[in-house]
Design a protein around this motif. Structure first.
Motif, short mmCIF file in Angstrom:
data_model
loop_
_atom_site.label_atom_id
_atom_site.label_comp_id
_atom_site.label_asym_id
_atom_site.label_seq_id
_atom_site.Cartn_x
_atom_site.Cartn_y
_atom_site.Cartn_z
N LEU A 17 0.81 -1.21 0.00
CA LEU A 17 0.00 0.00 0.00
C LEU A 17 0.84 1.27 0.00
N VAL A 18 2.03 1.19 0.55
CA VAL A 18 2.87 2.38 0.66
C VAL A 18 3.65 2.62 -0.64
N LEU A 19 4.21 1.56 -1.19
CA LEU A 19 5.11 1.73 -2.33
C LEU A 19 4.41 1.61 -3.68
N GLN A 20 3.44 0.74 -3.83
CA GLN A 20 2.77 0.57 -5.11
C GLN A 20 1.58 1.51 -5.26
N MET A 21 0.83 1.68 -4.19
CA MET A 21 -0.27 2.64 -4.15
C MET A 21 0.09 3.64 -3.06
N ALA A 178 10.63 1.53 -3.93
CA ALA A 178 9.46 1.07 -4.69
C ALA A 178 9.89 0.27 -5.91
N VAL A 179 10.95 0.70 -6.57
CA VAL A 179 11.46 -0.04 -7.72
C VAL A 179 12.01 -1.40 -7.27
N ALA A 180 12.66 -1.44 -6.12
CA ALA A 180 13.16 -2.71 -5.60
C ALA A 180 12.02 -3.67 -5.27
N PHE A 181 10.92 -3.14 -4.75
CA PHE A 181 9.78 -3.99 -4.44
C PHE A 181 9.08 -4.48 -5.70
N LEU A 182 9.27 -3.80 -6.82
CA LEU A 182 8.70 -4.30 -8.08
C LEU A 182 9.30 -5.64 -8.48
N GLY A 183 10.48 -5.94 -7.95
CA GLY A 183 11.10 -7.23 -8.23
C GLY A 183 10.31 -8.39 -7.67
N PHE A 184 9.45 -8.15 -6.68
CA PHE A 184 8.62 -9.22 -6.12
C PHE A 184 7.46 -9.59 -7.04
N ASN A 185 7.21 -8.80 -8.09
CA ASN A 185 6.10 -9.09 -9.00
C ASN A 185 6.25 -10.45 -9.68
N ALA A 186 7.46 -10.89 -9.91
CA ALA A 186 7.69 -12.16 -10.58
C ALA A 186 7.55 -13.35 -9.62
N MET A 187 7.34 -13.06 -8.34
CA MET A 187 7.25 -14.12 -7.35
C MET A 187 5.98 -14.95 -7.52
N ILE A 188 4.88 -14.29 -7.82
CA ILE A 188 3.59 -14.98 -7.95
C ILE A 188 3.06 -14.72 -9.35
#
Length: 190
Positions: A17-21, A178-188
């Motif tokens: 909620l903080v980084l993506q939205m 936030a860009v670093a957390f985008l790396g978790f998108n490939a997890m699921i």
């Protein structure tokens, strides 16, 4: 069971909620000590979980049967505000060492609490999903709060050019996080 675990992990890491939205950004940028960071993280997680479950029950058993779904915002906003004092009181009884003074305005102004309630109600996938989404969003908020506090301490010890000191370097750091957390998108994968 797997769906609830995926919802929890997704709310904490992927759809943070903080980084993506950009919900719940205000407490992140406010300066806090290390113990206040954990107190705010615990209080926000508990508040999100309790308000999410109560809002789902209220919506499912009162607002929808009466056809008052247009009033969701007007019902959930006071609900989340009224739950702050009992949540802080319960935390003070359970963990008296946590510095909970001064957290009331931070919890009241946290748009992430109301955001997770409205997002969970919009999905309408059941009470267990709402509870997992609320707890996952709270844990994700706590994770970002802790990481940003550590980052702020590391930045304070470095020599930063004068125009970038203070808020500019913190905003740049939040963007990089936030860009670093985008790396978790490939997890699921869907």
């Amino acid at each position: 069971m797997t769906d609830m675990l995926l919802t929890l992990v997704s709310a904490a890491l992927i759809n943070n909620l903080v980084l993506q939205m950009p919900l719940a950004v205000d407490p992140i940028l406010a300066a806090h000590s290390r113990s206040r960071v954990h107190a705010l993280g615990i209080a926000t997680t508990v508040l999100m979980a309790v308000s999410g479950v109560l809002a789902y029950l209220l919506d499912h058993y009162v607002l929808q049967p009466l056809g008052l779904t247009a009033l969701r915002l007007w019902v959930f906003l006071p609900l989340t505000a009224l739950l702050i004092r009992p949540v802080l009181g319960a935390l003070m009884r359970l963990r008296p060492t946590l510095p909970t003074e001064g957290l009331w305005p931070l919890l009241l102004g946290n748009a992430g609490v109301l955001g997770v309630v409205l997002l969970g109600i919009e999905d309408d996938e059941g009470l267990a999903h709402m509870a997992a989404l609320s707890v996952g969003a709270g844990l994700g908020f706590w994770l970002v709060l802790s990481l940003f506090s550590d980052l702020r301490q590391r930045i304070a010890d470095n020599d930063i050019p004068l125009p970038f000191r203070g808020l500019p370097v913190e905003l740049i750091s939040a963007g990089l996080m936030a860009v670093a957390f985008l790396g978790f998108n490939a997890m699921i994968k869907a």
